[in-house]
Design a protein around this motif. Structure first.
Motif, PDB file in Angstrom:
ATOM      1  N   ILE A  36     -40.650  27.414 -38.699  1.00 17.60           N
ATOM      2  CA  ILE A  36     -39.895  26.274 -38.192  1.00 17.60           C
ATOM      3  C   ILE A  36     -39.998  26.285 -36.675  1.00 17.60           C
ATOM      4  CG2 ILE A  36     -37.608  25.188 -38.068  1.00 17.60           C
ATOM      5  CD1 ILE A  36     -36.993  27.102 -40.549  1.00 17.60           C
ATOM      6  N   TRP A  37     -40.282  25.148 -36.093  1.00 16.76           N
ATOM      7  CA  TRP A  37     -40.281  25.013 -34.631  1.00 16.76           C
ATOM      8  C   TRP A  37     -38.936  24.465 -34.194  1.00 16.76           C
ATOM      9  CZ3 TRP A  37     -43.774  26.805 -31.230  1.00 16.76           C
ATOM     10  CH2 TRP A  37     -45.005  27.223 -31.742  1.00 16.76           C
ATOM     11  N   VAL A  38     -38.344  25.095 -33.200  1.00 20.92           N
ATOM     12  CA  VAL A  38     -37.045  24.659 -32.693  1.00 20.92           C
ATOM     13  C   VAL A  38     -37.118  24.525 -31.175  1.00 20.92           C
ATOM     14  CG1 VAL A  38     -35.718  25.688 -34.591  1.00 20.92           C
ATOM     15  CG2 VAL A  38     -36.152  27.034 -32.527  1.00 20.92           C
ATOM     16  N   ARG A  39     -36.184  23.757 -30.624  1.00 20.09           N
ATOM     17  CA  ARG A  39     -36.017  23.695 -29.168  1.00 20.09           C
ATOM     18  C   ARG A  39     -35.238  24.925 -28.736  1.00 20.09           C
ATOM     19  NH1 ARG A  39     -34.914  18.322 -30.423  1.00 20.09           N
ATOM     20  NH2 ARG A  39     -36.510  16.911 -29.683  1.00 20.09           N
ATOM     21  N   SER A  40     -35.155  25.119 -27.432  1.00 22.94           N
ATOM     22  CA  SER A  40     -34.433  26.282 -26.918  1.00 22.94           C
ATOM     23  C   SER A  40     -32.959  26.261 -27.324  1.00 22.94           C
ATOM     24  CB  SER A  40     -34.577  26.387 -25.405  1.00 22.94           C
ATOM     25  OG  SER A  40     -34.219  25.169 -24.796  1.00 22.94           O
ATOM     26  N   THR A  43     -32.207  23.449 -32.139  1.00 22.87           N
ATOM     27  CA  THR A  43     -32.405  22.310 -33.038  1.00 22.87           C
ATOM     28  C   THR A  43     -33.860  22.221 -33.477  1.00 22.87           C
ATOM     29  OG1 THR A  43     -32.738  20.798 -31.171  1.00 22.87           O
ATOM     30  CG2 THR A  43     -30.511  20.948 -32.053  1.00 22.87           C
ATOM     31  N   ALA A  44     -34.060  22.001 -34.754  1.00 24.21           N
ATOM     32  CA  ALA A  44     -35.413  21.931 -35.307  1.00 24.21           C
ATOM     33  C   ALA A  44     -36.132  20.682 -34.810  1.00 24.21           C
ATOM     34  CB  ALA A  44     -35.351  21.926 -36.829  1.00 24.21           C
ATOM     35  N   VAL A  45     -37.431  20.805 -34.597  1.00 19.25           N
ATOM     36  CA  VAL A  45     -38.232  19.647 -34.197  1.00 19.25           C
ATOM     37  C   VAL A  45     -39.129  19.235 -35.355  1.00 19.25           C
ATOM     38  CG1 VAL A  45     -38.208  20.264 -31.758  1.00 19.25           C
ATOM     39  CG2 VAL A  45     -40.118  20.996 -33.163  1.00 19.25           C
ATOM     40  N   GLY A  46     -39.394  17.952 -35.426  1.00 24.35           N
ATOM     41  CA  GLY A  46     -40.253  17.426 -36.475  1.00 24.35           C
ATOM     42  C   GLY A  46     -41.349  16.575 -35.878  1.00 24.35           C
ATOM     43  N   ASP A  47     -41.948  15.777 -36.733  1.00 27.17           N
ATOM     44  CA  ASP A  47     -43.045  14.927 -36.292  1.00 27.17           C
ATOM     45  C   ASP A  47     -42.526  13.761 -35.454  1.00 27.17           C
ATOM     46  OD1 ASP A  47     -44.538  16.603 -37.832  1.00 27.17           O
ATOM     47  OD2 ASP A  47     -45.120  15.122 -39.326  1.00 27.17           O
ATOM     48  N   GLN A  77     -41.194  20.539 -22.671  1.00 22.19           N
ATOM     49  CA  GLN A  77     -40.099  21.077 -23.465  1.00 22.19           C
ATOM     50  C   GLN A  77     -40.323  22.570 -23.674  1.00 22.19           C
ATOM     51  OE1 GLN A  77     -36.824  21.087 -25.011  1.00 22.19           O
ATOM     52  NE2 GLN A  77     -37.399  18.944 -25.298  1.00 22.19           N
ATOM     53  N   VAL A  78     -39.248  23.275 -23.949  1.00 20.09           N
ATOM     54  CA  VAL A  78     -39.360  24.684 -24.344  1.00 20.09           C
ATOM     55  C   VAL A  78     -39.191  24.748 -25.857  1.00 20.09           C
ATOM     56  CG1 VAL A  78     -38.393  26.995 -24.135  1.00 20.09           C
ATOM     57  CG2 VAL A  78     -38.473  25.501 -22.131  1.00 20.09           C
ATOM     58  N   TYR A  79     -40.205  25.284 -26.531  1.00 18.63           N
ATOM     59  CA  TYR A  79     -40.178  25.410 -27.987  1.00 18.63           C
ATOM     60  C   TYR A  79     -40.134  26.888 -28.361  1.00 18.63           C
ATOM     61  CZ  TYR A  79     -41.737  20.534 -28.175  1.00 18.63           C
ATOM     62  OH  TYR A  79     -41.835  19.175 -28.036  1.00 18.63           O
ATOM     63  N   VAL A  80     -39.605  27.155 -29.556  1.00 18.49           N
ATOM     64  CA  VAL A  80     -39.587  28.513 -30.102  1.00 18.49           C
ATOM     65  C   VAL A  80     -40.059  28.417 -31.548  1.00 18.49           C
ATOM     66  CG1 VAL A  80     -38.125  30.478 -30.741  1.00 18.49           C
ATOM     67  CG2 VAL A  80     -37.681  29.256 -28.600  1.00 18.49           C
ATOM     68  N   CYS A  81     -40.925  29.345 -31.932  1.00 15.45           N
ATOM     69  CA  CYS A  81     -41.405  29.404 -33.312  1.00 15.45           C
ATOM     70  C   CYS A  81     -40.518  30.382 -34.079  1.00 15.45           C
ATOM     71  CB  CYS A  81     -42.855  29.873 -33.332  1.00 15.45           C
ATOM     72  SG  CYS A  81     -43.473  30.147 -35.006  1.00 15.45           S
ATOM     73  N   VAL A  95     -41.886  29.096 -25.579  1.00 17.39           N
ATOM     74  CA  VAL A  95     -43.175  28.478 -25.309  1.00 17.39           C
ATOM     75  C   VAL A  95     -42.915  27.276 -24.411  1.00 17.39           C
ATOM     76  CG1 VAL A  95     -45.226  27.427 -26.327  1.00 17.39           C
ATOM     77  CG2 VAL A  95     -43.960  29.166 -27.611  1.00 17.39           C
ATOM     78  N   ASN A  96     -43.307  27.383 -23.157  1.00 19.50           N
ATOM     79  CA  ASN A  96     -43.122  26.288 -22.202  1.00 19.50           C
ATOM     80  C   ASN A  96     -44.303  25.337 -22.273  1.00 19.50           C
ATOM     81  OD1 ASN A  96     -40.671  27.198 -20.456  1.00 19.50           O
ATOM     82  ND2 ASN A  96     -41.935  29.018 -20.675  1.00 19.50           N
ATOM     83  N   VAL A  97     -44.046  24.132 -22.755  1.00 26.87           N
ATOM     84  CA  VAL A  97     -45.114  23.136 -22.909  1.00 26.87           C
ATOM     85  C   VAL A  97     -45.029  22.158 -21.760  1.00 26.87           C
ATOM     86  CG1 VAL A  97     -45.944  21.238 -24.360  1.00 26.87           C
ATOM     87  CG2 VAL A  97     -45.163  23.368 -25.402  1.00 26.87           C
TER      88      VAL A  97
END
Length: 97
Positions: A36-40, A43-47, A77-81, A95-97
């Protein structure tokens, strides 16, 4: 067996709107972990059609896009796996995108 990363995403991903990017994340465990990919903030991110796609294999894809379609909340955005199964969960570095 709790999740263990096979491929943890990098700390930083830079890309241009003409190239796009694929951020890989995979983990193993028993049962097989869900990715699941989430923001910092957790909250989960989707398509987001045309801008961000979460693939079934756990990869986060940013396809090439027109400059006028840039969205800060998607592209800067900052994402976390997050990998989780019934035994436990682990989360990647930011993960800083």
């Amino acid at each position: 067996v709790g999740p263990v990363y096979i491929k943890e995403p990098p700390n930083r991903v830079d890309f241009s709107n003409t190239t796009g990017a694929v951020v890989e994340c995979s983990a193993r465990g028993n049962p097989v972990p869900e990715i699941i990919w989430v923001r910092s903030d957790g909250t989960a991110v989707g398509d987001v059609p045309g801008l961000r796609q979460v693939l079934p294999n756990g990869n986060l894809v940013f396809p090439p896009f027109r400059a006028e379609d840039y969205r800060q909340e998607v592209h800067a955005q900052v994402y976390v796996c997050l990998a989780r199964n019934s035994v436990g969960s682990i989360h990647s570095r930011d993960v800083n995108v």
